[in-house]
Write a protein that holds these residues in place. Structure first.
Motif, PDB file in Angstrom:
ATOM      1  N   ARG A  86       0.833  -1.221   0.000  1.00 12.58           N
ATOM      2  CA  ARG A  86       0.000   0.000   0.000  1.00 12.58           C
ATOM      3  C   ARG A  86       0.856   1.255   0.000  1.00 12.58           C
ATOM      4  NH1 ARG A  86      -3.551  -1.885   4.709  1.00 12.58           N
ATOM      5  NH2 ARG A  86      -4.276  -3.771   3.712  1.00 12.58           N
ATOM      6  N   ASN A  87       2.026   1.171   0.629  1.00 15.38           N
ATOM      7  CA  ASN A  87       2.925   2.323   0.716  1.00 15.38           C
ATOM      8  C   ASN A  87       4.072   2.249  -0.284  1.00 15.38           C
ATOM      9  OD1 ASN A  87       1.474   3.444   2.881  1.00 15.38           O
ATOM     10  ND2 ASN A  87       2.540   2.136   4.334  1.00 15.38           N
ATOM     11  N   GLU A  88       3.967   1.285  -1.216  1.00 16.51           N
ATOM     12  CA  GLU A  88       4.991   1.077  -2.243  1.00 16.51           C
ATOM     13  C   GLU A  88       6.369   0.810  -1.647  1.00 16.51           C
ATOM     14  OE1 GLU A  88       4.736   4.238  -5.138  1.00 16.51           O
ATOM     15  OE2 GLU A  88       2.652   3.730  -5.611  1.00 16.51           O
ATOM     16  N   ARG A 151      13.102   3.964   9.623  1.00 12.08           N
ATOM     17  CA  ARG A 151      11.960   4.843   9.359  1.00 12.08           C
ATOM     18  C   ARG A 151      10.729   3.968   9.162  1.00 12.08           C
ATOM     19  NH1 ARG A 151      10.785   5.466   3.698  1.00 12.08           N
ATOM     20  NH2 ARG A 151      12.305   4.350   2.436  1.00 12.08           N
ATOM     21  N   ASP A 152       9.580   4.570   9.383  1.00  6.44           N
ATOM     22  CA  ASP A 152       8.323   3.841   9.207  1.00  6.44           C
ATOM     23  C   ASP A 152       8.088   3.541   7.732  1.00  6.44           C
ATOM     24  OD1 ASP A 152       7.870   4.047  11.927  1.00  6.44           O
ATOM     25  OD2 ASP A 152       6.429   5.691  11.754  1.00  6.44           O
ATOM     26  N   ALA A 167       4.089  -1.124  13.766  1.00 10.79           N
ATOM     27  CA  ALA A 167       4.695  -0.396  12.661  1.00 10.79           C
ATOM     28  C   ALA A 167       5.811  -1.276  12.113  1.00 10.79           C
ATOM     29  CB  ALA A 167       5.269   0.929  13.133  1.00 10.79           C
ATOM     30  N   VAL A 168       5.959  -1.282  10.800  1.00  6.29           N
ATOM     31  CA  VAL A 168       7.098  -1.944  10.167  1.00  6.29           C
ATOM     32  C   VAL A 168       8.089  -0.839   9.843  1.00  6.29           C
ATOM     33  CG1 VAL A 168       7.917  -3.278   8.189  1.00  6.29           C
ATOM     34  CG2 VAL A 168       5.707  -3.821   9.249  1.00  6.29           C
ATOM     35  N   MET A 169       9.327  -1.038  10.283  1.00  9.89           N
ATOM     36  CA  MET A 169      10.367  -0.040  10.106  1.00  9.89           C
ATOM     37  C   MET A 169      11.525  -0.657   9.335  1.00  9.89           C
ATOM     38  SD  MET A 169      10.270   1.590  13.971  1.00  9.89           S
ATOM     39  CE  MET A 169      11.057   3.163  13.549  1.00  9.89           C
ATOM     40  N   GLY A 170      12.206   0.161   8.546  1.00  5.04           N
ATOM     41  CA  GLY A 170      13.340  -0.307   7.780  1.00  5.04           C
ATOM     42  C   GLY A 170      14.485   0.695   7.845  1.00  5.04           C
ATOM     43  N   ALA A 171      15.702   0.173   7.699  1.00  4.25           N
ATOM     44  CA  ALA A 171      16.892   1.027   7.713  1.00  4.25           C
ATOM     45  C   ALA A 171      17.950   0.439   6.795  1.00  4.25           C
ATOM     46  CB  ALA A 171      17.467   1.145   9.124  1.00  4.25           C
TER      47      ALA A 171
END
Length: 187
Positions: A86-88, A151-152, A167-171
């Motif tokens: 949904r957030n690409e 970041r979210d 929340a799924v976060m990635g870095a």
């Protein structure tokens, strides 16, 4: 407070100690610990699984982190993928290392152990990025993750049987480091 060493951990050998840390840090029942024991052992059998621990000088485990290379066929990935799409951001599921659990005893929190655990672990992986999920609320954990460069990527993610959204976060890797004051050592 006793001195604490942070480094690689044979989590399979001390899974019950780790689950005790998680129960005290995250509030798990005895039944939830029993269920999670099987899950942790299954995760640790995944090729590329890694774990780090924080051990007090008396031999007591006071914190741990573990993770696995991300696989779109893993349960976690199948749950978060629609939210990321949904957030690409679903491309984050490719070539990432997933932090599965990170917990520190309440008595040892805010001492830099969470930071030392997650950076030590991720420094060992070859993937260009890392993912994790955290309860979707402003918390010390989310602040720590942001300070490391996370970041979210998706919010209000619903896991089956979880009462609260995540929340799924990635870095990107390597994770950010705090600037060291002149003469400072450690975390």
């Amino acid at each position: 407070m006793n001195a604490v060493a942070v480094g690689p951990l044979d989590l399979t050998a001390c899974v019950d100690d780790a689950l005790d840390v998680q129960a005290r840090a995250f509030g798990l029942s005895v039944e939830e610990q029993r269920v999670r024991r099987g899950i942790v052992l299954r995760h640790l059998a995944v090729p590329g699984a890694l774990s780090f621990g924080a051990t007090a000088d008396d031999g007591r485990l006071v914190g741990f982190v573990y993770g696995v290379p991300c696989d779109r066929n893993q349960w976690w990935s199948t749950v978060v993928e629609p939210y990321l799409m949904r957030n690409e951001h679903d491309d984050w599921l490719d070539d990432a290392f997933t932090i599965t659990e990170l917990h520190v005893l309440p008595s040892h929190q805010r001492l830099g152990l969470g930071r030392a655990l997650i950076t030590g672990l991720t420094d060992l992986v070859d993937n260009p990025r890392t993912l994790l999920s955290a309860i979707d609320t402003e918390s010390p954990a989310r602040s720590l993750y942001r300070s490391l460069g996370y970041r979210d990527l998706a919010r209000r993610v619903r896991f089956p049987s979880a009462a609260r959204p995540y929340a799924v976060m990635g870095a990107p890797l390597p994770l950010l480091r705090l600037p060291q004051a002149s003469g400072a050592t450690g975390n």
